[in-house]
Design an enzyme around this catalytic site. Sequence first.
Site, PDB file in Angstrom:
ATOM      1  N   CYS A  88      34.508 -13.462  10.595  1.00  0.00           N
ATOM      2  CA  CYS A  88      35.596 -14.680  10.328  1.00  0.00           C
ATOM      3  C   CYS A  88      34.848 -15.914  10.604  1.00  0.00           C
ATOM      4  CB  CYS A  88      36.785 -14.321  11.263  1.00  0.00           C
ATOM      5  SG  CYS A  88      38.016 -15.470  11.343  1.00  0.00           S
ATOM      6  N   GLU A 122      37.656 -15.907   3.862  1.00  0.00           N
ATOM      7  CA  GLU A 122      36.463 -15.041   3.809  1.00  0.00           C
ATOM      8  C   GLU A 122      35.591 -15.295   2.353  1.00  0.00           C
ATOM      9  OE1 GLU A 122      33.828 -14.006   4.923  1.00  0.00           O
ATOM     10  OE2 GLU A 122      34.887 -12.760   6.255  1.00  0.00           O
TER      11      GLU A 122
END
Length: 330
Positions: A2, A131
Amino acid sequence: MCGRTCLTLEPREVQCCCKYQNATQTKPKTPEYRNEFNCGRKYQPSHNIAPTDITPVLVSAAHFDEAKDSSERIIVPMMWSMVPRWHKGDYRKHGLTTNNCRLESLAMSKLYGPPLAAGHRCVILCEGFYEWQTTAKELKASERPAFYIHMPQNDGVKVEDKSTWELEKAPAINLLKMAGLFDVWEDENGDKLYSYTVITFESNKKFSTIHHRIPAILETDEEVNAWLDFRKVGATRALNMLKPSESIQWYGVSNLVNNSRNKSDQCNKPIEDVKKPIAKATGTPKSKMMQSWLIVKKRNHEEDPTKKENDPTLREPDLKKPKEENSQKD
């Protein structure tokens, strides 16, 4: 992993979305929002939150008041990227990448092991995270498709459209909650900085087409409670209950999010909904074919000046005309 998140809610709205209920309560409780000094750093709602930014996280209230039950929750703004408690000097210069930590090795880590043993477990709050598709290895990093990952929402609620959120109701939106660890660092003046790291592990089959690592996402309030309640749930048991999420959803977004300085509300819009800037009628054409055509045309007219008078695209501007138009507008 992340590396970028989104949270546009104000503190009181975050509180509203984090109401909870446990075995000792008969009614849902709103967690206190505890504003720590954090060396002068404050939480700023943003569509594009990056490591070293301050964001609100859930922790057990017992960390700040030993008389509190460890199942009670409070919200504390903390810096994303854990600062080692043993670091001396400027907290920004410890030289370690600590925005994520690997589940597989954190218990034995000199950096993450002590916070885990102390029960410093937290839940990172966001509307979603970004992402990049690292499985597309043939593409350069800057060209890889970006995705916005979020939790399922109630009927009529669109995670990318705040106008569909009923902020006066609880919860207005189903926040995405990630398991993490936090620690406390002190400077030479005794001022404290709270900071956290996001726990990640190997992706499940569902997410592996995008990235080989995924944050530890807590899908239910029972999971959140077990992760935060460090007195009743030991570290080993808490780690063993973490598993890849099967509920998350995602869609493609534009490369606007690639630059962490871009805080536009277009960052988390589906790529087909991103508003494109309207090209101006004047200036250099974007089309290379059009640019080449104009260059050739201009060269031909320079060789034969008589043609210039009959071609409006190559005439010199009339400097008097704009003045007359301006006087009419006044």
